[in-house]
Scaffold this motif. Sequence first.
Motif, PDB file in Angstrom:
ATOM      1  N   ARG A  24       0.815  -1.212   0.000  1.00  0.00           N
ATOM      2  CA  ARG A  24       0.000   0.000   0.000  1.00  0.00           C
ATOM      3  C   ARG A  24       0.852   1.268   0.000  1.00  0.00           C
ATOM      4  O   ARG A  24       0.342   2.341  -0.305  1.00  0.00           O
ATOM      5  CB  ARG A  24      -0.917   0.014   1.216  1.00  0.00           C
ATOM      6  N   VAL A  25       2.131   1.122   0.356  1.00  0.00           N
ATOM      7  CA  VAL A  25       3.025   2.284   0.348  1.00  0.00           C
ATOM      8  C   VAL A  25       3.340   2.606  -1.101  1.00  0.00           C
ATOM      9  O   VAL A  25       3.890   1.791  -1.839  1.00  0.00           O
ATOM     10  CB  VAL A  25       4.319   1.986   1.136  1.00  0.00           C
ATOM     11  N   ARG A  26       2.988   3.772  -1.520  1.00  0.00           N
ATOM     12  CA  ARG A  26       3.146   4.150  -2.926  1.00  0.00           C
ATOM     13  C   ARG A  26       4.514   4.763  -3.231  1.00  0.00           C
ATOM     14  O   ARG A  26       4.910   4.836  -4.371  1.00  0.00           O
ATOM     15  CB  ARG A  26       2.055   5.150  -3.326  1.00  0.00           C
ATOM     16  N   LEU A  27       5.216   5.205  -2.203  1.00  0.00           N
ATOM     17  CA  LEU A  27       6.518   5.824  -2.428  1.00  0.00           C
ATOM     18  C   LEU A  27       7.584   4.752  -2.623  1.00  0.00           C
ATOM     19  O   LEU A  27       7.590   3.742  -1.913  1.00  0.00           O
ATOM     20  CB  LEU A  27       6.891   6.707  -1.237  1.00  0.00           C
ATOM     21  N   PRO A  28       8.497   4.929  -3.550  1.00  0.00           N
ATOM     22  CA  PRO A  28       9.551   3.931  -3.771  1.00  0.00           C
ATOM     23  C   PRO A  28      10.673   4.057  -2.725  1.00  0.00           C
ATOM     24  O   PRO A  28      11.800   4.444  -3.046  1.00  0.00           O
ATOM     25  CB  PRO A  28      10.043   4.248  -5.177  1.00  0.00           C
ATOM     26  N   ILE A  29      10.384   3.738  -1.483  1.00  0.00           N
ATOM     27  CA  ILE A  29      11.375   3.797  -0.414  1.00  0.00           C
ATOM     28  C   ILE A  29      12.202   2.511  -0.470  1.00  0.00           C
ATOM     29  O   ILE A  29      11.652   1.403  -0.550  1.00  0.00           O
ATOM     30  CB  ILE A  29      10.681   3.946   0.951  1.00  0.00           C
ATOM     31  N   ASP A  30      13.517   2.664  -0.412  1.00  0.00           N
ATOM     32  CA  ASP A  30      14.407   1.511  -0.565  1.00  0.00           C
ATOM     33  C   ASP A  30      14.221   0.477   0.538  1.00  0.00           C
ATOM     34  O   ASP A  30      14.244  -0.732   0.263  1.00  0.00           O
ATOM     35  CB  ASP A  30      15.864   1.975  -0.590  1.00  0.00           C
TER      36      ASP A  30
END
Length: 145
Positions: free
Chosen positions: A50-56
């Motif tokens: 559900r996290v849309r940000l491309p966090i490493d």
Amino acid sequence: MAQLECHYGLKVRIYPSDHQKQIIRVNSYASRFIYNEMVAIGKELCQLSRVRLPIDTVQDRIQQLKLRRNARQMSNHFQFLEDKRIDSLAKANAIQNYYKAWKAFRKVHETGVPKFHRKSYAWRYQTNCQYLYSIQGCLFTSHRL
């Protein structure tokens, strides 16, 4: 068995010895643990997707969880699953049952998403037959693989 017109099933009552009870208990606990671990991995993957940000760090965790979804990687991650008393087919069947539960959910939607299995009085686990059966007249013979 596939060439037979009808498939037969047996319901058998067993009276295991103390050693056999211990093996059944260990396999039952391992099977339940693997199923519950698959449910936990599935829930965490759902939340992380559900996290849309491309966090490493999130992407790395998703990759770790996806790799850990098979029996070999799970046994490497949890060393107690390497016990010689635990049947490898019981581990594989627990994972297969988890995927069947998801398939049933997607197909019917009445069953609900797979839930954690709780400890119960009855010990149960599923394994596969490891014998070949052939028909010779009316007798079934078994050959050890």
